[in-house]
Design a protein around this motif. Structure first.
Motif, PDB file in Angstrom:
ATOM      1  N   SER A 317      47.000  37.515  47.493  1.00 26.32           N
ATOM      2  CA  SER A 317      46.773  36.905  46.185  1.00 26.32           C
ATOM      3  C   SER A 317      45.820  37.769  45.361  1.00 26.32           C
ATOM      4  CB  SER A 317      46.192  35.502  46.353  1.00 26.32           C
ATOM      5  OG  SER A 317      44.972  35.558  47.064  1.00 26.32           O
ATOM      6  N   PHE A 318      45.902  37.627  44.041  1.00 23.43           N
ATOM      7  CA  PHE A 318      45.010  38.445  43.204  1.00 23.43           C
ATOM      8  C   PHE A 318      43.576  37.940  43.306  1.00 23.43           C
ATOM      9  CE2 PHE A 318      46.761  35.339  40.066  1.00 23.43           C
ATOM     10  CZ  PHE A 318      45.586  34.791  39.583  1.00 23.43           C
ATOM     11  N   THR A 319      42.628  38.799  42.979  1.00 23.15           N
ATOM     12  CA  THR A 319      41.209  38.463  43.082  1.00 23.15           C
ATOM     13  C   THR A 319      40.481  38.862  41.807  1.00 23.15           C
ATOM     14  OG1 THR A 319      40.637  40.592  44.099  1.00 23.15           O
ATOM     15  CG2 THR A 319      41.241  38.804  45.599  1.00 23.15           C
ATOM     16  N   ASN A 320      39.202  38.494  41.750  1.00 24.27           N
ATOM     17  CA  ASN A 320      38.423  38.711  40.539  1.00 24.27           C
ATOM     18  C   ASN A 320      38.144  40.184  40.231  1.00 24.27           C
ATOM     19  OD1 ASN A 320      37.968  36.347  39.104  1.00 24.27           O
ATOM     20  ND2 ASN A 320      36.367  35.655  40.498  1.00 24.27           N
ATOM     21  N   ASP A 321      38.414  41.072  41.170  1.00 20.59           N
ATOM     22  CA  ASP A 321      38.171  42.487  40.873  1.00 20.59           C
ATOM     23  C   ASP A 321      39.360  43.119  40.147  1.00 20.59           C
ATOM     24  OD1 ASP A 321      39.980  42.647  42.978  1.00 20.59           O
ATOM     25  OD2 ASP A 321      39.083  44.477  43.773  1.00 20.59           O
ATOM     26  N   GLN A 322      40.386  42.312  39.825  1.00 18.68           N
ATOM     27  CA  GLN A 322      41.508  42.791  39.025  1.00 18.68           C
ATOM     28  C   GLN A 322      41.377  42.252  37.603  1.00 18.68           C
ATOM     29  OE1 GLN A 322      44.276  41.474  42.541  1.00 18.68           O
ATOM     30  NE2 GLN A 322      45.546  42.668  41.144  1.00 18.68           N
ATOM     31  N   ASN A 323      42.128  42.842  36.702  1.00 19.96           N
ATOM     32  CA  ASN A 323      42.113  42.391  35.310  1.00 19.96           C
ATOM     33  C   ASN A 323      43.207  41.362  35.068  1.00 19.96           C
ATOM     34  OD1 ASN A 323      40.023  44.107  34.601  1.00 19.96           O
ATOM     35  ND2 ASN A 323      41.404  45.779  34.022  1.00 19.96           N
ATOM     36  N   LEU A 324      42.896  40.330  34.271  1.00 15.08           N
ATOM     37  CA  LEU A 324      43.917  39.357  33.896  1.00 15.08           C
ATOM     38  C   LEU A 324      44.984  40.000  33.016  1.00 15.08           C
ATOM     39  CD1 LEU A 324      41.881  36.100  33.155  1.00 15.08           C
ATOM     40  CD2 LEU A 324      43.480  36.504  35.029  1.00 15.08           C
ATOM     41  N   LEU A 325      44.555  40.846  32.088  1.00 17.70           N
ATOM     42  CA  LEU A 325      45.455  41.608  31.235  1.00 17.70           C
ATOM     43  C   LEU A 325      45.131  43.089  31.389  1.00 17.70           C
ATOM     44  CD1 LEU A 325      45.348  39.374  28.029  1.00 17.70           C
ATOM     45  CD2 LEU A 325      47.218  39.517  29.690  1.00 17.70           C
ATOM     46  N   ASP A 326      46.067  43.937  31.048  1.00 21.64           N
ATOM     47  CA  ASP A 326      45.860  45.379  31.193  1.00 21.64           C
ATOM     48  C   ASP A 326      44.579  45.819  30.497  1.00 21.64           C
ATOM     49  OD1 ASP A 326      48.299  45.268  32.377  1.00 21.64           O
ATOM     50  OD2 ASP A 326      49.321  46.611  30.978  1.00 21.64           O
ATOM     51  N   ASN A 327      43.728  46.499  31.238  1.00 20.33           N
ATOM     52  CA  ASN A 327      42.478  47.002  30.679  1.00 20.33           C
ATOM     53  C   ASN A 327      41.939  48.081  31.608  1.00 20.33           C
ATOM     54  OD1 ASN A 327      40.387  47.241  28.868  1.00 20.33           O
ATOM     55  ND2 ASN A 327      39.778  45.091  28.958  1.00 20.33           N
ATOM     56  N   TYR A 328      40.904  48.761  31.134  1.00 16.45           N
ATOM     57  CA  TYR A 328      40.334  49.834  31.948  1.00 16.45           C
ATOM     58  C   TYR A 328      39.813  49.290  33.279  1.00 16.45           C
ATOM     59  CZ  TYR A 328      37.195  53.376  33.738  1.00 16.45           C
ATOM     60  OH  TYR A 328      36.585  54.286  34.566  1.00 16.45           O
TER      61      TYR A 328
END
Length: 481
Positions: A317-328
């Motif tokens: 599952s995704f986690t908080n260290d990823q971006n919700l939308l494309d970003n740096y």
């Protein structure tokens, strides 16, 4: 009377028995520090329906439903014994009693099965051990819920403080709100109030001091009456011995990291290598959620069949260290939207196996894909075994491991043909073997292992903390080795 009437009458009888179990379970927990389990699942603070559902779940692993009419006599027998702090599994008692051919009464059998927790054999109730949470994110708040839940007996672990960076106006109110409500794990079971004047969150009567600090070296915990505490670092900012040593401030005795440790920091997976922790060790890691998911079943398979090599593919599952939308993002792919994409990423779980299972000679490789679900992951463990076997043999072996082995708190087992990831939100096991997906062909076995990468992992963290704090009480009846 119709069949429907019979079923309803049977339900009402079982409901009444479950209602009468609740005060007995509560009294054992509060007065004697005894946790009553059913096939490794705690019955403490559970509702009538939860108790009945837990009994019914036994059919998934034992092949037949376990009735409260079968377990209630054992619970009543326990209340008559001079018990000390322990965990006692009613499911194991009932199962073993059925197989016993000596003609003992329930009372006689129960007294014999839990003799290690009674009379002169019982251990003394220990004073509560202070715990500090450094960081209050996803894992920190779930660990807090577990610590508060387990404080009901007045012994064991006591959450005294959380350490966070200042967040501006109403910071403490917002943090309390995040503890109170969770979009994945639901409402906190109990009451939470905020004492802003004294900087405290009071949860089920537990006064938790909120300490604001940007640097571990700036805190003197003795100023808050905290002594010999276990500090749980949920930030992952420091992962080697030098960095984690910054937490060894006045009032802190040991540091436990909720991320893979680097260098010579021991990576501990409860149930597998927790008994290797030396009393003098002050810094240790609970490894990662994925390491905790794959190491127990990997050990079980190696113990029985031998493992020559393996590969683990994690669908996470995704986690908080990823971006919700494309970003740096400093990582190449994790900058892409977590909610819209499957994202190939790295995992250190395979390499971490060597730390937790140093006797395993097999080479284990690994890779991972993050997917757009907020919780629960699955690890696909592809193993080449040292001998040929069959699907039926592996199926029955892993079911037995989940029921009656030292790994039963880590490994769960499910036969439901329609199980999906959300079914395992809130699981307290490190991993759950999906029996329907199991594949075996000669010396090749493929295990599908679900795991709640948030809550299941947090349970493993608390078990490690209980162990190093000396408040991990023995379980009866003793399981087979």
């Amino acid at each position: 009377m119709t069949v429907n009437d019979d079923s309803f009458t049977n339900w009402k009888i079982r409901e009444e028995i479950a209602e009468s179990m609740i005060p007995l379970i509560g009294k054992l927990h509060r007065e004697r520090d005894v946790t009553v389990l059913l096939h490794s699942r705690s019955l403490v603070n559970k509702s009538v329906v939860s108790i009945l559902k837990t009994h019914r779940f036994a059919r998934q692993i034992a092949g037949a439903e376990l009735s409260v009419t079968e377990t209630m006599p054992f619970l009543q027998a326990l209340t008559a014994l001079d018990l000390g702090p322990s965990q006692i599994d009613l499911g194991m008692l009932a199962t073993m009693y059925k197989a016993d051919e000596r003609g003992l009464s329930v009372e006689e059998f129960t007294a014999e099965a839990v003799a290690g927790a009674t009379g002169a054999n019982k251990i003394e109730r220990r004073e509560p051990r202070d715990v500090v949470l450094y960081g209050f994110g996803r894992i920190g708040r779930l660990v807090a819920r577990l610590l508060i839940e387990k404080a009901g007996s007045g012994n064991g672990l006591r959450l005294r403080a959380i350490v966070v960076r200042g967040g501006g106006a109403q910071d403490i109110v917002k943090r309390a709100s995040l503890l109170r409500r969770d979009s994945i794990h639901g409402q906190f079971q109990g009451t939470i109030t905020v004492d802003e004047d004294n900087g405290m969150i009071v949860a089920n009567g537990n006064a938790i001091k909120v300490i604001y600090a940007d640097d571990p070296a700036s805190v003197d915990y003795t100023e808050y009456g905290i002594r010999d505490a276990i500090l749980i670092d949920n930030t992952g900012k420091w992962r080697d011995r030098e960095g984690l040593s910054r937490h060894l401030r006045p009032g802190i005795e040991k540091v436990v990291l909720t991320a893979p440790g680097k260098g010579d920091v021991p990576n501990i997976v409860h149930g597998v290598n927790h008994d290797t922790v030396k009393p003098e060790e002050r810094i240790l890691s609970c490894a990662s959620c994925t390491t905790n998911a794959i190491v127990p079943p990997l050990k079980a398979m190696d113990d029985e069949y031998g493992v020559l090599r393996g590969h683990v593919e994690t669908v996470h599952s995704f986690t908080n260290d990823q971006n919700l939308l494309d970003n740096y993002h400093k990582s190449d792919r994790r900058g892409r939207s977590a909610a819209l994409n499957m994202v190939i990423t790295e995992t250190g779980a395979a390499s971490a196996v060597a730390k937790a299972l140093p006797d395993l000679k097999a080479k284990i490789s690994g890779s991972s894909i993050r997917v757009p679900v907020p919780d629960v992951s699955i690890a696909i463990l592809n193993l080449q075994l040292a001998r040929e076997t069959t699907r039926e043999e592996v199926h029955d072996y892993l079911r037995e491991v989940s029921l009656a082995s030292p790994l039963k708190r880590q490994i769960d087992f499910i036969t439901a043909p329609d199980a999906v990831s959300s079914d395992f939100i809130g699981s307290r096991h490190a991993s759950i073997v999906d029996a329907g997906a199991l594949k075996v062909d000669g010396d090749n076995a493929i295990l599908y292992l679900w795991y709640d990468n948030e809550f299941g992992y947090s349970c493993q963290v608390v078990r490690v903390v209980q162990h190093v704090s000396g408040v991990e009480y023995p379980t009866y009846p003793a399981t087979a080795v």
